[in-house]
Design a protein around this motif. Structure first.
Motif, PDB file in Angstrom:
ATOM      1  N   PRO A 167       0.831  -1.210   0.000  1.00  0.00           N
ATOM      2  CA  PRO A 167       0.000   0.000   0.000  1.00  0.00           C
ATOM      3  C   PRO A 167       0.869   1.266   0.000  1.00  0.00           C
ATOM      4  CG  PRO A 167      -0.758  -1.560   1.650  1.00  0.00           C
ATOM      5  CD  PRO A 167       0.556  -2.079   1.142  1.00  0.00           C
ATOM      6  N   ASP A 168       0.470   2.244  -0.798  1.00  0.00           N
ATOM      7  CA  ASP A 168       1.100   3.564  -0.853  1.00  0.00           C
ATOM      8  C   ASP A 168       2.550   3.549  -1.332  1.00  0.00           C
ATOM      9  OD1 ASP A 168      -1.278   4.796   0.157  1.00  0.00           O
ATOM     10  OD2 ASP A 168      -0.684   4.167   2.169  1.00  0.00           O
ATOM     11  N   ALA A 169       2.966   2.512  -2.024  1.00  0.00           N
ATOM     12  CA  ALA A 169       4.318   2.495  -2.581  1.00  0.00           C
ATOM     13  C   ALA A 169       4.415   3.548  -3.685  1.00  0.00           C
ATOM     14  CB  ALA A 169       4.652   1.112  -3.135  1.00  0.00           C
ATOM     15  N   ARG A 170       5.558   4.192  -3.780  1.00  0.00           N
ATOM     16  CA  ARG A 170       5.760   5.215  -4.806  1.00  0.00           C
ATOM     17  C   ARG A 170       6.275   4.558  -6.082  1.00  0.00           C
ATOM     18  NH1 ARG A 170       5.831  10.533  -3.232  1.00  0.00           N
ATOM     19  NH2 ARG A 170       7.375  11.029  -4.821  1.00  0.00           N
ATOM     20  N   THR A 171       5.600   4.830  -7.172  1.00  0.00           N
ATOM     21  CA  THR A 171       6.004   4.300  -8.469  1.00  0.00           C
ATOM     22  C   THR A 171       5.802   5.381  -9.520  1.00  0.00           C
ATOM     23  OG1 THR A 171       3.794   3.496  -9.047  1.00  0.00           O
ATOM     24  CG2 THR A 171       5.228   1.953  -7.876  1.00  0.00           C
ATOM     25  N   PHE A 172       6.374   5.141 -10.680  1.00  0.00           N
ATOM     26  CA  PHE A 172       6.055   5.961 -11.836  1.00  0.00           C
ATOM     27  C   PHE A 172       4.662   5.579 -12.319  1.00  0.00           C
ATOM     28  CE2 PHE A 172      10.754   5.801 -12.182  1.00  0.00           C
ATOM     29  CZ  PHE A 172      11.003   7.160 -12.099  1.00  0.00           C
ATOM     30  N   GLY A 173       3.994   6.491 -12.993  1.00  0.00           N
ATOM     31  CA  GLY A 173       2.692   6.204 -13.573  1.00  0.00           C
ATOM     32  C   GLY A 173       2.831   5.550 -14.938  1.00  0.00           C
ATOM     33  N   PHE A 174       1.699   5.257 -15.550  1.00  0.00           N
ATOM     34  CA  PHE A 174       1.704   4.617 -16.857  1.00  0.00           C
ATOM     35  C   PHE A 174       2.436   5.466 -17.897  1.00  0.00           C
ATOM     36  CE2 PHE A 174       0.162   3.682 -21.068  1.00  0.00           C
ATOM     37  CZ  PHE A 174       0.251   2.302 -21.112  1.00  0.00           C
ATOM     38  N   ASP A 175       2.284   6.785 -17.830  1.00  0.00           N
ATOM     39  CA  ASP A 175       2.912   7.666 -18.820  1.00  0.00           C
ATOM     40  C   ASP A 175       4.429   7.501 -18.861  1.00  0.00           C
ATOM     41  OD1 ASP A 175       0.441   8.588 -19.561  1.00  0.00           O
ATOM     42  OD2 ASP A 175       0.596  10.474 -18.463  1.00  0.00           O
ATOM     43  N   HIS A 176       5.040   7.176 -17.742  1.00  0.00           N
ATOM     44  CA  HIS A 176       6.483   6.917 -17.712  1.00  0.00           C
ATOM     45  C   HIS A 176       6.836   5.724 -18.593  1.00  0.00           C
ATOM     46  CE1 HIS A 176      10.508   6.125 -16.073  1.00  0.00           C
ATOM     47  NE2 HIS A 176      10.118   4.873 -15.910  1.00  0.00           N
ATOM     48  N   HIS A 177       5.958   4.734 -18.614  1.00  0.00           N
ATOM     49  CA  HIS A 177       6.229   3.489 -19.333  1.00  0.00           C
ATOM     50  C   HIS A 177       5.802   3.531 -20.798  1.00  0.00           C
ATOM     51  CE1 HIS A 177       7.395   1.580 -15.604  1.00  0.00           C
ATOM     52  NE2 HIS A 177       6.299   2.071 -15.061  1.00  0.00           N
ATOM     53  N   ALA A 178       4.937   4.462 -21.165  1.00  0.00           N
ATOM     54  CA  ALA A 178       4.411   4.499 -22.530  1.00  0.00           C
ATOM     55  C   ALA A 178       5.511   4.582 -23.592  1.00  0.00           C
ATOM     56  CB  ALA A 178       3.409   5.643 -22.685  1.00  0.00           C
ATOM     57  N   PRO A 179       6.539   5.445 -23.448  1.00  0.00           N
ATOM     58  CA  PRO A 179       7.595   5.462 -24.467  1.00  0.00           C
ATOM     59  C   PRO A 179       8.353   4.131 -24.548  1.00  0.00           C
ATOM     60  CG  PRO A 179       7.676   7.459 -23.143  1.00  0.00           C
ATOM     61  CD  PRO A 179       6.712   6.521 -22.474  1.00  0.00           C
ATOM     62  N   MET A 180       8.534   3.474 -23.420  1.00  0.00           N
ATOM     63  CA  MET A 180       9.187   2.169 -23.400  1.00  0.00           C
ATOM     64  C   MET A 180       8.345   1.145 -24.153  1.00  0.00           C
ATOM     65  SD  MET A 180      10.233  -0.183 -20.104  1.00  0.00           S
ATOM     66  CE  MET A 180      11.066   1.187 -19.335  1.00  0.00           C
ATOM     67  N   ILE A 181       7.045   1.160 -23.923  1.00  0.00           N
ATOM     68  CA  ILE A 181       6.154   0.247 -24.640  1.00  0.00           C
ATOM     69  C   ILE A 181       6.260   0.499 -26.138  1.00  0.00           C
ATOM     70  CG2 ILE A 181       3.752  -0.455 -24.999  1.00  0.00           C
ATOM     71  CD1 ILE A 181       3.253   0.367 -22.040  1.00  0.00           C
ATOM     72  N   GLU A 182       6.277   1.774 -26.528  1.00  0.00           N
ATOM     73  CA  GLU A 182       6.403   2.130 -27.950  1.00  0.00           C
ATOM     74  C   GLU A 182       7.702   1.574 -28.537  1.00  0.00           C
ATOM     75  OE1 GLU A 182       4.250   3.466 -29.924  1.00  0.00           O
ATOM     76  OE2 GLU A 182       2.900   4.707 -28.736  1.00  0.00           O
ATOM     77  N   ARG A 183       8.811   1.679 -27.792  1.00  0.00           N
ATOM     78  CA  ARG A 183      10.091   1.158 -28.287  1.00  0.00           C
ATOM     79  C   ARG A 183      10.041  -0.355 -28.446  1.00  0.00           C
ATOM     80  NH1 ARG A 183      11.912   5.096 -24.629  1.00  0.00           N
ATOM     81  NH2 ARG A 183      12.413   3.545 -23.020  1.00  0.00           N
TER      82      ARG A 183
END
Length: 192
Positions: A167-183
């Motif tokens: 609970p309440d762990a700090r992470t990047f959001g989906f937008d951080h990963h979107a460029p990686m997914i694109e690559r």
């Protein structure tokens, strides 16, 4: 809804995280988006390849592709979310991403059969779903699982799956990963 295309798969995944990510994660103390983002964060922190990070991020996206109730496991229903997700992703992603998603449930069964301490560390919800998913693998199933290319990476995704429930762990959001997914998508498209 029309089937996703190469150009719409990332926006679709983003929309899924935004629209449905706050849903309960099957009795765990985090939402489903928090869980998947934590898994991706653990993979990234471990220095995993982009393909493995993407698989860790998307491993539970199949929970969004069906209309089973959140208490399906309580009702004795296995949603087979891993197969639902793999079916959508296999058109766009490399095999290791698809196998990481498709086989993360099998990896739990594998670890229960091969690591005597693993079962004792599963959450109650994960133990409940294990019974619906077939329980620990047989020796024959273990040998078959070990023949899957990249099975060690798939097992590691499973380990992150089990850890990504804070609970309440700090992470990047989906937008951080979107460029990686694109690559990852682009590399796969160029390779085929």
């Amino acid at each position: 809804m029309s089937p996703p295309t190469q150009d719409t798969i990332v926006p679709l995944l983003s929309e899924i995280f935004t629209r449905r990510g706050a849903e309960e994660y099957l009795g765990e103390p985090v939402t489903i988006a928090e869980h998947m983002l934590q898994c991706a964060q653990l993979a990234e922190d471990a220095g995993a390849s982009e393909e493995i990070i993407v698989a860790a991020l998307l491993h539970d996206v199949g929970h969004f592709t069906h209309d089973f109730p959140t208490d399906a496991a309580d009702r004795g229903i296995d949603s087979r979310h891993e197969e639902a997700a793999a079916k959508i992703l296999e058109t766009f992603f490399p095999q290791i991403v698809v196998d990481g998603v498709r086989c993360h449930v099998a990896a739990k069964r594998y670890l229960c059969a091969t690591d005597p301490d693993y079962f004792d560390n599963l959450s109650n919800a994960s133990v409940q779903s294990l019974h619906l998913q077939g329980g620990p693998m047989s020796d024959e199933e273990v040998r078959a699982f070990e023949r899957i290319p990249g099975y060690r990476d798939i097992v590691q995704i499973r380990v992150w799956d089990d850890l990504g429930k804070i609970p309440d762990a700090r992470t990047f959001g989906f937008d951080h990963h979107a460029p990686m997914i694109e690559r990852v998508l682009q590399r796969h498209k160029e390779a085929i």
